[in-house]
Design an enzyme around this catalytic site. Structure first.
Site, PDB file in Angstrom:
ATOM      1  N   ASP A 159       0.818  -1.219   0.000  1.00 33.56           N
ATOM      2  CA  ASP A 159       0.000   0.000   0.000  1.00 33.56           C
ATOM      3  C   ASP A 159       0.849   1.263   0.000  1.00 33.56           C
ATOM      4  OD1 ASP A 159       0.782  -0.864   2.585  1.00 33.56           O
ATOM      5  OD2 ASP A 159      -0.722   0.411   3.538  1.00 33.56           O
ATOM      6  N   GLU A 171      -0.484  -2.075   5.309  1.00 39.28           N
ATOM      7  CA  GLU A 171       0.486  -2.006   6.405  1.00 39.28           C
ATOM      8  C   GLU A 171       0.395  -0.661   7.107  1.00 39.28           C
ATOM      9  OE1 GLU A 171       3.760  -1.122   8.797  1.00 39.28           O
ATOM     10  OE2 GLU A 171       3.486  -0.063   6.888  1.00 39.28           O
TER      11      GLU A 171
END
Length: 424
Positions: free
Chosen positions: A98, A164
């Site tokens: 991400d 994350e």
């Protein structure tokens, strides 16, 4: 002594077996691919739990390699399983995928110009923490290992993890959800490796710490109740702002007088206070929020316990009331000391002894810690700064930049750590 003997034995063993891998041709062939993948992902970043195109790119690549895959794990994650030609243990390799709500300020041909929505606002999106490099590196590792199944004694599980940086409010996500959905099962993982690129560590350098390497992150909320009165008559009320100040002062004594800081670092930070509406009114309530960072489980328990004891006691001493709620964000990123000792010869071999360096603990946090809570893990830092550079920018900033020449070492490290662990 035990760890020294283990490391010595494996150093000899690994040096002898390194020649058998014969992967130099594979490494040379993969470097430009990894750079191209990284730049494409960098140019097309996606926020946490919204990594749809990134996941599709990863899944397409793994399928092309003949790797068995599972998609939509923890919403947008991809998991690949590669079985070697011989039975054995199971190693997991993790990359986060991400990006962040940051507007990129770099002048790069692959600069991100993506705009998305975050918390109801239109924001720029950028891989300002290097997750694009982690993803590309693991894609490269998957390609090399898939071509060398005859060298694999056991199974490699590739974990491409979303979120994350944390899922959006009201959603689950990240490593915690991946573990909850069984990513470390079927087949059961024996150990897990992960890396993080670092913009302020020179290319070619690997840094690590045995034991607690990144902090457990917790948030806390404190609500103080006093008694409202006119600002000119404080004796007629109970001042929640004064109580809040005393609480903040008290919390810091936990760190300065009770936490054994020669063991590991610890931090309590109050990041926000909200109270009152007018200059001449003593308000009735005050709210505070903040963060706790710890690197040792016993210290974490002590700090949490003392905060819960101290907050209501201080408020009561000044005639008020206070409650505290502590919430988990991440666990301690804890590098299993035995696993570290076993794998250091591999890192020394691929990077060179002088380029593998110990470092102090980091009070930043990583949700890789949730995997390490379940199985032994080793998380290390990979250099991404151009050697000799006079200026480098921190992670999570608009000017964050990584030198692509550092990516191949990440591929080599993860590939050979996997092979050495499985073939030990």
């Amino acid at each position: 002594m035990k760890h020294y003997l283990i490391a010595t034995v494996f150093l000899y063993s690994f040096c002898m077996t390194a020649q058998k891998y014969n992967l130099e041709k594979d490494y040379k062939g993969i470097e430009q691919k990894v750079i191209d993948w990284r730049r494409d992902i960098h140019q097309n970043p996606e926020l946490s739990n919204r990594e749809f195109k990134t996941a599709e790119k990863i899944a397409t690549h793994l399928r092309s390699l003949g790797v068995a895959i599972q998609t939509e794990v923890a919403k947008t994650g991809v998991v690949g399983v590669l079985k070697g030609n011989k039975p054995g243990k199971v190693i997991a390799l993790r990359a986060d995928i991400d990006a962040l709500p940051v507007v990129e300020r770099n002048d790069l041909p692959y600069k991100s110009t993506v705009v998305s929505e975050f918390l109801g606002q239109e924001v720029g999106v950028m891989h300002a923490c290097g997750h694009d490099t982690h993803t590309a590196i693991l894609m490269g590792v998957a390609e090399i290992l898939s071509k060398n199944k005859d060298k694999i004694k056991g199974t490699v599980k590739f974990i491409f993890q979303p979120a994350e940086e944390g899922p959006p409010p009201g959603e689950e996500g990240g490593a915690l959800l991946m573990v909850k959905e069984g990513v470390l099962k079927n087949p059961d993982v024996d150990a897990i490796f992960g890396l993080h690129i670092n913009s302020q560590t020179p290319v070619g350098v690997i840094r690590y710490k045995s034991g607690g390497t990144m902090a457990a992150a917790q948030s806390f909320e404190i609500n103080v109740k006093g008694k409202q009165s006119h600002g000119s008559q404080p004796w007629a009320g109970i001042d929640p702002i004064l109580i809040s100040a005393k609480i903040i002062d008290g919390l810091q004594t936990i760190i300065s007088r009770e936490a054994e800081l020669t063991n590991e670092a610890a931090v309590i930070t109050v990041g926000k206070i909200n109270s009152g509406v007018r200059f001449n009114i003593i308000p009735e309530t005050a709210e505070m929020i903040g963060t706790i960072r710890t690197l040792d489980y016993d210290m974490k328990e002590l700090i949490n316990r003392r905060m819960k004891e101290m907050v209501p006691a201080i408020a009561k001493a000044y005639g008020g009331e206070a409650t505290i709620e502590i919430k988990e964000a991440t666990e301690i990123t804890y590098n299993d000391p035995d696993l570290v000792n076993i794998m250091l010869p591999t890192l020394n071999r691929v990077a060179g002894n002088t380029n593998v360096q110990t470092q102090k603990a980091v009070t930043g946090a990583e949700d890789f810690s949730y995997y390490q809570k379940e199985v032994p893990g080793f998380f290390f830092f990979l250099g991404g700064m151009t050697p000799g550079s006079k200026e480098s920018f921190p992670h999570h900033t608009p000017d964050f930049m990584i030198d692509d020449s550092g990516l191949l070492l990440g591929v080599r490290a993860m590939t050979e750590m996997s092979l050495d662990f499985l073939n030990q």
